[in-house]
Every structure is written in C-alpha cells, then in structure tokens.
Design an enzyme around this catalytic site. Structure first.
Site, PDB file in Angstrom:
ATOM      1  N   PRO A 139      17.970  34.509  54.376  1.00  0.00           N
ATOM      2  CA  PRO A 139      18.295  34.891  52.404  1.00  0.00           C
ATOM      3  C   PRO A 139      19.188  36.204  52.844  1.00  0.00           C
ATOM      4  O   PRO A 139      19.219  37.349  53.695  1.00  0.00           O
ATOM      5  CB  PRO A 139      17.139  35.213  52.029  1.00  0.00           C
ATOM      6  CG  PRO A 139      16.054  33.907  52.567  1.00  0.00           C
ATOM      7  CD  PRO A 139      16.437  34.360  54.118  1.00  0.00           C
ATOM      8  N   ASP A 223      24.473  24.896  49.871  1.00  0.00           N
ATOM      9  CA  ASP A 223      23.897  26.291  50.195  1.00  0.00           C
ATOM     10  C   ASP A 223      22.444  26.326  49.788  1.00  0.00           C
ATOM     11  O   ASP A 223      22.078  26.067  49.197  1.00  0.00           O
ATOM     12  CB  ASP A 223      24.933  27.072  49.002  1.00  0.00           C
ATOM     13  CG  ASP A 223      24.052  28.580  48.490  1.00  0.00           C
ATOM     14  OD1 ASP A 223      23.647  28.940  49.308  1.00  0.00           O
ATOM     15  OD2 ASP A 223      23.720  28.932  47.519  1.00  0.00           O
ATOM     16  N   ASN A 262      23.083  43.861  48.817  1.00  0.00           N
ATOM     17  CA  ASN A 262      22.548  42.099  48.922  1.00  0.00           C
ATOM     18  C   ASN A 262      21.555  41.885  47.507  1.00  0.00           C
ATOM     19  O   ASN A 262      21.737  41.747  46.965  1.00  0.00           O
ATOM     20  CB  ASN A 262      22.729  41.456  49.405  1.00  0.00           C
ATOM     21  CG  ASN A 262      24.219  40.858  50.325  1.00  0.00           C
ATOM     22  OD1 ASN A 262      25.113  42.081  49.958  1.00  0.00           O
ATOM     23  ND2 ASN A 262      24.521  40.482  51.312  1.00  0.00           N
ATOM     24  N   ARG A 288      10.588  37.042  51.369  1.00  0.00           N
ATOM     25  CA  ARG A 288      10.792  35.927  51.726  1.00  0.00           C
ATOM     26  C   ARG A 288      11.576  35.499  53.253  1.00  0.00           C
ATOM     27  O   ARG A 288      11.735  34.828  54.080  1.00  0.00           O
ATOM     28  CB  ARG A 288      11.853  35.614  50.477  1.00  0.00           C
ATOM     29  CG  ARG A 288      11.324  34.812  49.338  1.00  0.00           C
ATOM     30  CD  ARG A 288      12.890  34.460  48.773  1.00  0.00           C
ATOM     31  NE  ARG A 288      12.279  34.020  46.891  1.00  0.00           N
ATOM     32  CZ  ARG A 288      13.156  33.751  46.141  1.00  0.00           C
ATOM     33  NH1 ARG A 288      14.320  33.303  46.797  1.00  0.00           N
ATOM     34  NH2 ARG A 288      13.171  33.453  44.868  1.00  0.00           N
ATOM     35  N   TYR A 475      54.349  27.966  33.340  1.00  0.00           N
ATOM     36  CA  TYR A 475      52.979  29.161  34.591  1.00  0.00           C
ATOM     37  C   TYR A 475      52.140  28.304  35.733  1.00  0.00           C
ATOM     38  O   TYR A 475      51.958  29.007  36.113  1.00  0.00           O
ATOM     39  CB  TYR A 475      51.525  28.296  33.124  1.00  0.00           C
ATOM     40  CG  TYR A 475      51.847  29.327  31.700  1.00  0.00           C
ATOM     41  CD1 TYR A 475      51.639  30.346  32.131  1.00  0.00           C
ATOM     42  CD2 TYR A 475      52.709  29.040  30.749  1.00  0.00           C
ATOM     43  CE1 TYR A 475      51.504  31.604  30.962  1.00  0.00           C
ATOM     44  CE2 TYR A 475      52.242  29.634  30.183  1.00  0.00           C
ATOM     45  CZ  TYR A 475      51.786  30.821  29.636  1.00  0.00           C
ATOM     46  OH  TYR A 475      51.432  31.768  28.756  1.00  0.00           O
ATOM     47  N   SER A 503      51.595  37.044  30.594  1.00  0.00           N
ATOM     48  CA  SER A 503      51.445  35.904  31.436  1.00  0.00           C
ATOM     49  C   SER A 503      50.962  36.286  32.508  1.00  0.00           C
ATOM     50  O   SER A 503      50.586  34.870  32.779  1.00  0.00           O
ATOM     51  CB  SER A 503      53.348  35.025  31.511  1.00  0.00           C
ATOM     52  OG  SER A 503      53.945  35.910  31.763  1.00  0.00           O
ATOM     53  N   LEU A 505      49.078  37.701  33.256  1.00  0.00           N
ATOM     54  CA  LEU A 505      47.460  38.644  32.838  1.00  0.00           C
ATOM     55  C   LEU A 505      46.891  36.514  32.558  1.00  0.00           C
ATOM     56  O   LEU A 505      45.667  37.047  32.829  1.00  0.00           O
ATOM     57  CB  LEU A 505      46.984  38.738  32.470  1.00  0.00           C
ATOM     58  CG  LEU A 505      47.931  40.577  31.656  1.00  0.00           C
ATOM     59  CD1 LEU A 505      47.908  41.705  30.630  1.00  0.00           C
ATOM     60  CD2 LEU A 505      47.566  41.249  33.633  1.00  0.00           C
ATOM     61  N   ARG A 506      47.337  35.996  31.905  1.00  0.00           N
ATOM     62  CA  ARG A 506      46.599  34.887  32.012  1.00  0.00           C
ATOM     63  C   ARG A 506      46.230  34.121  33.083  1.00  0.00           C
ATOM     64  O   ARG A 506      45.838  33.395  32.818  1.00  0.00           O
ATOM     65  CB  ARG A 506      47.819  34.143  30.465  1.00  0.00           C
ATOM     66  CG  ARG A 506      48.192  34.668  29.124  1.00  0.00           C
ATOM     67  CD  ARG A 506      49.347  33.913  28.534  1.00  0.00           C
ATOM     68  NE  ARG A 506      48.982  34.346  27.370  1.00  0.00           N
ATOM     69  CZ  ARG A 506      49.928  33.777  26.635  1.00  0.00           C
ATOM     70  NH1 ARG A 506      50.713  33.119  26.814  1.00  0.00           N
ATOM     71  NH2 ARG A 506      49.716  34.877  24.947  1.00  0.00           N
TER      72      ARG A 506
END
Length: 553
Positions: A139, A223, A262, A288, A475, A503, A505-506
């Site tokens: 972990p 995971d 973390n 843990r 795009y 454009s 940034l989109r």
C-alpha cells in the site's frame, strides 16, 4: 475575492465561431444546415447536460450511424452515446457533463477514442490480443495512480482499457456505515474474513472476464497488492486458460518521503477515511502497510513478463518482455510517468490587432490583449498565493511548487505570457501548441463557408471531431499532434500554465478529464477565467478561477 467554482468549461449548443476569428477554427454554422431528422427526435435523444449536437452526432461513423440507435429507448441511447455504462456493472455511472473526470466510466461497445488511428473488427488494436496488467506493491506505493494514468493514456490511443480497483469491490460489498473486519488487511485472517476477501476478488475477476469476453476489452488493469508469488502464479494460470496475456508491474519505493507523501495526499482522501481525523487515518493506514510488510514477496519469477518501477520512474527494470507494439508503448509511457503533484492551468491567448486575422498573418496583441495579459498574470499569481497561504494555515509544510508557462509559437500566445517573463518565470514555446490549421477556410465568415463548402458544412455537423475541411486539420489530427505535449505534462512535477488557442485547450482538457470525441469540440474557455486541473491518484478535479475578482486591481 477570487471567484472559484468546482466546475469545468461548459458545453455550447453547437460549435460556433468566436467573436473574432482569433483561433482560426472553421466555423460550424447553427443555421441553414439541413439535419437528417426532426428537432423532436434530437430533443428526445440528446443526453441531459450535453448539447443537442450530440443527437446529430448519432449519424457519425463514431457511433455506427443514427439508424442503429433508433430502436433504443432514450435512457439506453443516452448511456450508449455517452459511453457511460456497461450493462453488467452493479451501479453504472452516467455522468451528464464534462465537470467530472470520466476515467472510471466504462466504455460502450462502439466507443472510439480521441487519438484512435484505426478500427478493427474485433475492436482490439495493434494485433496485441487481450492483456491483463497485474499491479504488485505494498500500500501507498502509487498503484492506483499508475492504474489510472495507464488507463487514461491507453484509452486516448484507442486501446479499450479499464482499471479494476479491488478496493472498489470491497466497498461495494461492505455496506456503507458497516465496519471492515479488523483482520481484513492482515495476512492471517479469520475464516469469515477469508471468505469475504475471496468474494471480493471473485466479483472483481468476474467483471474482468466480462470486460474481455463481452465488451471487446483489450487491456484490463488489476489494481491490488498481489503480494505473494503463489497468488500471482494462480492469476497467470487462470488468465492463460482464457487466452489472456499477463504483464506484471511492480511499484517499489525505497524513499520514505515519497511514501509519506502518498499516505497523506492519496490515502487520506480515500473513501475509506471519510470523516476520519487525519492523524487517526494516517495511523490506521500505516498499520495496513506494516501488517503486510513481513509477508510481502517481491517479483522474482523469471518466467513472468514484468516491469519493476522504482520510486515512480527513477529506475525501470524489464524482465522477459514480449516483443510487440502495445507492450512497447506501455514501457515508453512508464519512462515518462511520475507522480503528478502539480496542477495544470489553461488560459486563452489575448485578442489580436486584427478582427479576423488570417492564419499566415500572425498578428500582435491588441491594446485590449496586452491588458488581458497583465490581468492573467496578476490573477493566477494571486490565486496561487492564496492557495499556498491556506495550505500553510492547515499545517502543510510542502514548499510552493514552481510554475512553468507554455505557449505556442504564435505571437499573441507569446505576448500573452510577457508578464510572467518579466516576473522571472520560465516560459517555453511549443510548436505543437499551435491551433488547428484552417486550410481553405482561413478567414471565411459563417455565410461564406456555407456558400463555398455546403457539403463540407453538412459533413462537419455530422462529425465535428474527425471531419477535415479542405486542406485543414481536424480535432483528431490535433490530438495526435499533441501527444509529445501530453507525455511532458505527465513527466513534469511542477505547475504548468498553458496559454493557447481554444482548439488546443479543448483537446488537452479532453485528455486530462477523459472526455469523448463528442465532448471535445463543444468545450468553451472564456477569457475572464483560468481553468485549473487538480490531479489526484483516483481522478482529476476541475476549478475555474475568475481573474477579475473583487480584490484584483
């Protein structure tokens, strides 16, 4: 006061030309363009929170055509066109806007990704078959961050990928408010706890197999801690029996400062610790970790294909790597990946001296644009000062992160960063950040576009993401061009301000928030605000900063 809200750029009713043609994007007229079905159909089928253009996009090859969806109920159509839910999930999420990071949303069978280069009958790219990436590590070793980051990148490339977090399945079985058994995270648990853990794992693996068998999935990311050699061998045997390749990625940290960061920044925000005091949550989570350390077995199975990732990318070790395009792309991405702690800010360039400049003219900023450049620098730096002061008041001793500024090579983006240069910030020009090339539509008004290219206008209405006007970029072309910028965004730990055309940034916003090709052409970015993307291990958040707050002079 700076005006802040946890929301994202809105979706406009349709992609329309800006007030001036500063961004050189071919306009998409809202009027005088025939659509293949009535407005009543559009209003009944468009997903809530999205524009009616999404219903028109049902005619696009992206979704397989409008006729394929006519027999669906509105609810079914909404979840399908939005790529929001697999039928087999217990609680399918249907996000209704781009306000939220959609990286954990499942994908429909007809989903196509923003940078996908081609399609296959099986839906699996690069002739790589089915692959399960099994994460290994104690972990607080960045496994969730790794799973989410890989999912984001592979989906962007068009590889149908989903991350399966074992903790989500545990939280799905244990009712809200019900305590997790005290020995749940211990190796030697009671028989009842062992049965509970087996049920959690079985539910997770069932969804992994459904993802491959019924949803044309290509990469599943499992995971979990996976801390014993015997358990890993059992997984390989089970996956092999189903024709699924296995690639292990072990995340190893030997730096206590990264582990502590973390624990604080990732795990304290986990759903497991909602309502906990910070000190109690940290103590519980460290327990843990300590419970598993004596029983942890690092990867040393020579017959496995695995990658060992040390300290979030300081060193990478490969073992028995299978030759293939997809595994190589994964390794390439991991070489650029680091724990992303810095924010990404998006801002428009200021207005130019020409009302409708042509692409080749590359004009300077107007007087209004120079005033905007000053307000942009003052607004962002004031916001950062306030945010740092608030963190310090809460006892956070983390030093303030550096800020780097990226612009395109166009004059008005460079001049929009001039105030940051004067204050000593690093400003870099990136040619990839130039806006979409307008081709033969350069400088045309909406009426001129309809008159000269009527068929192209109709095609653009059907698929504004992938359609190209004559000699222009789409795009999709822009998304492919921006991959080096995306990789560097992942690599740099500092805060990044990107001053660019709408454009660009989109597309970059679409990557960071896992937007679909339907969403990207509709995103709007206003000049009175900065959009901030705040990274975290599980999902990114969005905040909008009004640069003309009451206290900004």
């Amino acid at each position: 006061m700076l005006s802040l809200s946890d929301s994202s750029p809105s979706l406009s009713p349709s992609p329309s030309p800006p007030e001036s043609n500063d961004d050189f994007e071919p306009p998409s007229p809202r009027a005088s363009v025939p659509v293949p079905y009535s407005s009543s159909v559009a209003s009944s089928l468009s997903p809530p929170g999205l524009s009616t253009i999404h219903a028109e996009l049902a005619t696009s090859p992206i979704t397989g055509g409008f006729e394929a969806h006519m027999q669906m109920s509105p609810g079914t159509f909404n979840s399908h066109i939005n790529s929001r839910a697999f039928a087999h999930l217990r609680e399918p999420r249907r996000l209704s806007s781009v306000d939220f990071d959609a990286i954990h949303d499942t994908l429909s069978s007809s989903h196509m990704s923003p940078a996908q280069l081609y399609t296959t009958e099986s839906g699996r790219l690069f002739h790589a078959g089915k692959l399960c990436i099994v994460l290994v590590g104690l972990p607080a070793r960045g496994k969730t961050h790794l799973a989410v980051s890989l999912t984001r990148y592979l989906r962007w490339l068009g590889v149908k990928t989903h991350a399966f977090h074992l903790g989500d399945y545990r939280r799905g079985i244990i009712a809200e408010g019900e305590d997790v058994p005290e020995d749940y995270f211990m190796v030697h648990a009671s028989p009842s706890t062992v049965i509970l853990r087996q049920k959690v794992m079985a539910n997770c693996k069932t969804d992994v197999f459904k993802f491959f068998d019924y949803d044309n999935g290509q990469v599943a990311i499992y995971d979990a801690v996976n801390h014993t050699s015997a358990g890993r061998r059992a997984l390989v045997k089970e996956f092999n029996s189903r024709g699924i390749q296995t690639l292990f990625i072990e995340s190893i940290y030997d730096r206590e400062d990264i582990i502590e960061a973390n624990v604080r920044s990732v795990k304290i925000s986990s759903p497991d610790y909602i309502g906990w005091e910070e000190k109690e949550a940290i103590a519980h989570y460290l327990k843990r970790i300590n419970d598993k350390i004596p029983h942890y077995e690092t990867l040393d199975e020579d017959d496995f294909s695995y990658i060992k990732l040390y300290n979030a990318g300081e060193r990478i070790l490969l073992n028995n790597s299978k030759v293939g395009y997809l595994p190589n792309r994964i390794v390439f991405y991991l070489m650029n990946l680091h724990i992303k702690s810095g924010c990404v800010y998006f801002a428009r360039a200021g207005r130019s001296t020409e009302e409708r400049p042509r692409y080749k003219s590359d004009p300077h900023l107007s007087e209004e644009g120079r005033m905007y450049a000053n307000d942009l620098a003052h607004g962002l730096l004031e916001h950062r000062r306030r945010e740092y002061a608030a963190r310090a008041a809460d006892g956070d001793t983390t030093p303030e992160r550096e800020l780097v500024v990226w612009t395109s090579t166009r004059l008005r983006t460079i001049e929009s960063s001039i105030e940051f240069q004067r204050r000593g910030f690093s400003c870099r020009q990136r040619p990839q950040l130039s806006q979409m090339h307008p081709g033969s539509c350069d400088g045309l008004t909406e009426d001129q576009l309809v008159q000269m290219f009527p068929d192209e206008v109709i095609a653009h209405k059907k698929d504004p993401y992938r359609h190209r006007y004559p000699r222009a970029e789409s795009y999709h072309d822009l998304a492919v061009r921006l991959e080096p910028v995306i990789l560097e965004m992942e690599r740099i730990p500092n805060d990044i301000l990107i001053i660019a055309h709408v454009s660009v940034l989109r597309v970059l916003y679409g990557y960071l928030m896992a937007c679909s090709p339907f969403d990207i052409p509709m995103l709007e970015f206003e000049r009175d605000e900065i959009v901030e993307i705040i990274p975290s291990a599980y999902n990114n958040r969005v905040k909008r900063i009004n640069i003309y707050g009451d206290n900004l002079q």
